[in-house]
Design an enzyme around this catalytic site. Structure first.
Site, PDB file in Angstrom:
ATOM      1  CE  LYS A  19      -0.285 166.420 -23.734  1.00 22.69           C
ATOM      2  NZ  LYS A  19      -0.673 165.091 -23.154  1.00 22.69           N
ATOM      3  CG  ASP A 162       0.122 168.714 -19.904  1.00 26.75           C
ATOM      4  OD1 ASP A 162       0.910 168.189 -19.100  1.00 26.75           O
ATOM      5  OD2 ASP A 162      -0.781 168.082 -20.484  1.00 26.75           O
TER       6      ASP A 162
END
Length: 311
Positions: A19, A162
């Site tokens: 990401k 996350d």
């Protein structure tokens, strides 16, 4: 990796994507010490792969981990105690949740996971969190636990802020400590990513007295339409000169190929530049390969690649 496993078709194979934080605002600090964030998560098509196999009958631990790939032996992961590995911790967390649900221990079989490592660690790309999320998803299937995605994300939150976004597998606007997610569709872009060969200690950044903790709050619409800054970037560049070198180099290369100025993702060490077209990103990649040797960075320690953003 043992030959008996290498010659066996895996029970499950799953990708764990990297990401980027397209922006990262730190808007406050909670009483428990955690920071309140606003960030925009962009998932990439650049990923680790996890293959799960039946464990040999001699295996005593719940999960054994084998690693391969160009980054596997250049990182501390090879020497990390099994109990500290986030993949193992994810398996343990799901196993305990299964016990609470009343699943018989013997029905949650021991496994071996082969981790094909592409995402550099300590880079702000979320590789460890992505691996944890992939493990939760794969073992939920293999063990027949039938936890919902929301339940898996809740388990994942105990492993890292996350992890939930990777469990959901979607781009997201995130607030709180990163767990309050609103899923978004993002314009398709290509990204040139550079890891400068150093690892940034996230704790050092977030505990530093000079970290900006008063970024103005913005709306999701503003973030999507206008973007935002990375509140950690200036401090990380000051603390880690290689990141500053990488940021300046990638900005120069990006602007020469119709891209955007480079930015830091998360707390780094990776920097990235966005391009409207993949051909521009590939041209930037070629130029980076030619200029890296004279940039002041250790060419052998750097990792760089082009990835497409998931819409």
């Amino acid at each position: 990796m043992p030959d008996v496993i290498a010659s066996t078709v895996p029970l499950v194979s799953i990708l764990a994507p990297a990401k980027l934080n397209l922006m990262l605002h730190i808007v406050g600090r909670r009483d428990d010490g955690y920071h309140e964030l606003q960030t925009l998560f962009q998932l990439l098509d650049y990923a680790d792969q996890l293959d799960f196999y039946p464990a040999p009958i001699t295996q005593t631990q719940l999960l054994d981990i084998h690693m391969s790939g160009p980054l596997a032996r250049t990182q501390d992961l090879m020497n990390l105690p099994l109990q500290n590995n986030i993949v193992y911790r994810a398996a343990q967390a799901l196993y305990q949740a299964g016990l609470v649900r009343g699943i018989a221990p013997d029905s949650m079989q021991k496994l071996v996971v082969h981790l094909h490592k592409k995402i550099p660690s300590g880079g702000g790309l979320g590789g460890g969190s992505a691996n944890a999320a992939a493990t939760l998803i794969a073992l939920n299937q293999l063990w027949g636990l039938q936890f919902s995605t929301t339940e898996l994300a809740s388990i994942g939150l105990s492993l890292g802020a996350d992890v939930p976004v990777f469990v959901h597998g979607r781009n997201a606007w995130a607030q709180g400590i990163g767990e309050d997610l609103t899923f978004v569709n993002l314009a398709t872009q290509s990204f040139l990513v550079l890891h400068p060969g150093c690892q940034v200690a996230t704790g050092r950044v977030f505990q530093h007295p000079n970290l900006t903790r008063s970024s103005p709050k913005i709306t999701m619409r503003t973030a999507l339409e206008q973007g935002g800054e990375n509140a950690c970037q200036a401090l990380v560049c000051h603390l880690y000169p290689k990141v500053k070198l990488a940021l300046d180099l990638l900005t120069q290369i990006s602007l020469a190929n119709q891209g955007c100025p480079a930015r830091l993702t998360g707390t780094g060490a990776c920097v990235f530049a966005a391009f409207a077209h993949q051909t521009q990103a590939q041209a930037g990649l070629s130029l980076l390969a030619k200029t890296l040797a004279n940039s002041g960075l250790d060419e052998q320690a750097c990792t760089y690649f082009v990835a497409q953003g998931k819409a």
